[in-house]
Design a protein around this motif. Structure first.
Motif, PDB file in Angstrom:
ATOM      1  N   PHE A   1      52.123 -36.521 -52.208  1.00 56.22           N
ATOM      2  CA  PHE A   1      53.625 -36.131 -52.395  1.00 56.22           C
ATOM      3  C   PHE A   1      53.759 -35.211 -53.016  1.00 56.22           C
ATOM      4  CE2 PHE A   1      52.219 -40.611 -53.253  1.00 56.22           C
ATOM      5  CZ  PHE A   1      52.931 -41.271 -52.498  1.00 56.22           C
ATOM      6  N   ILE A   2      52.217 -34.303 -52.901  1.00 57.79           N
ATOM      7  CA  ILE A   2      53.198 -32.254 -53.193  1.00 57.79           C
ATOM      8  C   ILE A   2      53.860 -32.195 -52.487  1.00 57.79           C
ATOM      9  CG2 ILE A   2      51.854 -30.572 -53.842  1.00 57.79           C
ATOM     10  CD1 ILE A   2      49.576 -32.299 -54.869  1.00 57.79           C
TER      11      ILE A   2
ATOM     12  N   SER B   1      56.940 -33.479 -50.988  1.00 55.73           N
ATOM     13  CA  SER B   1      57.840 -33.938 -51.064  1.00 55.73           C
ATOM     14  C   SER B   1      58.334 -33.273 -52.159  1.00 55.73           C
ATOM     15  CB  SER B   1      58.279 -34.481 -51.247  1.00 55.73           C
ATOM     16  OG  SER B   1      57.662 -35.357 -49.567  1.00 55.73           O
ATOM     17  N   TYR B   2      57.633 -32.548 -53.014  1.00 57.43           N
ATOM     18  CA  TYR B   2      58.703 -32.337 -54.564  1.00 57.43           C
ATOM     19  C   TYR B   2      59.759 -31.740 -54.671  1.00 57.43           C
ATOM     20  CZ  TYR B   2      58.311 -30.144 -58.894  1.00 57.43           C
ATOM     21  OH  TYR B   2      59.028 -30.083 -60.432  1.00 57.43           O
ATOM     22  N   ASN B   3      59.967 -30.445 -54.052  1.00 57.58           N
ATOM     23  CA  ASN B   3      60.974 -29.365 -54.058  1.00 57.58           C
ATOM     24  C   ASN B   3      61.699 -30.588 -53.479  1.00 57.58           C
ATOM     25  OD1 ASN B   3      59.785 -27.358 -55.213  1.00 57.58           O
ATOM     26  ND2 ASN B   3      58.914 -26.765 -52.779  1.00 57.58           N
TER      27      ASN B   3
ATOM     28  N   LEU C   1      62.437 -33.773 -53.546  1.00 58.44           N
ATOM     29  CA  LEU C   1      63.109 -34.293 -54.602  1.00 58.44           C
ATOM     30  C   LEU C   1      63.841 -33.727 -55.608  1.00 58.44           C
ATOM     31  CD1 LEU C   1      62.917 -37.590 -56.074  1.00 58.44           C
ATOM     32  CD2 LEU C   1      60.539 -36.886 -56.857  1.00 58.44           C
ATOM     33  N   ILE C   2      63.196 -32.474 -55.914  1.00 62.07           N
ATOM     34  CA  ILE C   2      64.219 -32.046 -57.354  1.00 62.07           C
ATOM     35  C   ILE C   2      65.773 -31.960 -56.529  1.00 62.07           C
ATOM     36  CG2 ILE C   2      64.333 -29.713 -58.504  1.00 62.07           C
ATOM     37  CD1 ILE C   2      62.350 -31.535 -58.916  1.00 62.07           C
TER      38      ILE C   2
END
Length: 102
Positions: free
Chosen positions: A5-6, A8-10, A12-13
């Motif tokens: 999931f790392i 996809s972090y940006n 999601l933000i």
């Protein structure tokens, strides 16, 4: 919750920021529709639909999923700010509690 999931972090933000603006700008679209400005509301929606298709095409080709997130957020922010301003100009209602004269 997992290393997968790392990446996809940006995304999601960016999407969360667009949605934050969406909920922060109030009910501009509903006010326009309830006060008889359905045609203006539909024109705003159609304009931003076409805008989203165009900007998505450009940004996705260059940036992939990040471009899709950016395009969606830019569209949401633009559409909601437009509705906010139109609600104030046409109906006289400012749908957010900041910048209000008391």
């Amino acid at each position: 919750w997992g290393k997968e999931f790392i990446q996809s972090y940006n995304l999601l933000i960016i999407i969360a920021f667009g949605q934050f603006i969406n909920i922060s700008t109030g009910a501009g679209a509903k006010i326009l529709m309830m006060c008889g400005f359905e045609k203006i509301q539909s024109k705003v929606s159609i304009f931003f639909l076409v805008f989203n298709i165009g900007i998505s095409y450009i940004l996705i080709r260059q940036y992939g999923a990040l471009g899709a997130a950016l395009a969606m957020s830019i569209t949401i922010i633009g559409e909601n700010i437009t509705r906010l301003i139109l609600a104030k100009l046409k109906v006289g209602i400012w749908t957010i509690p900041i910048f209000r004269k008391t």
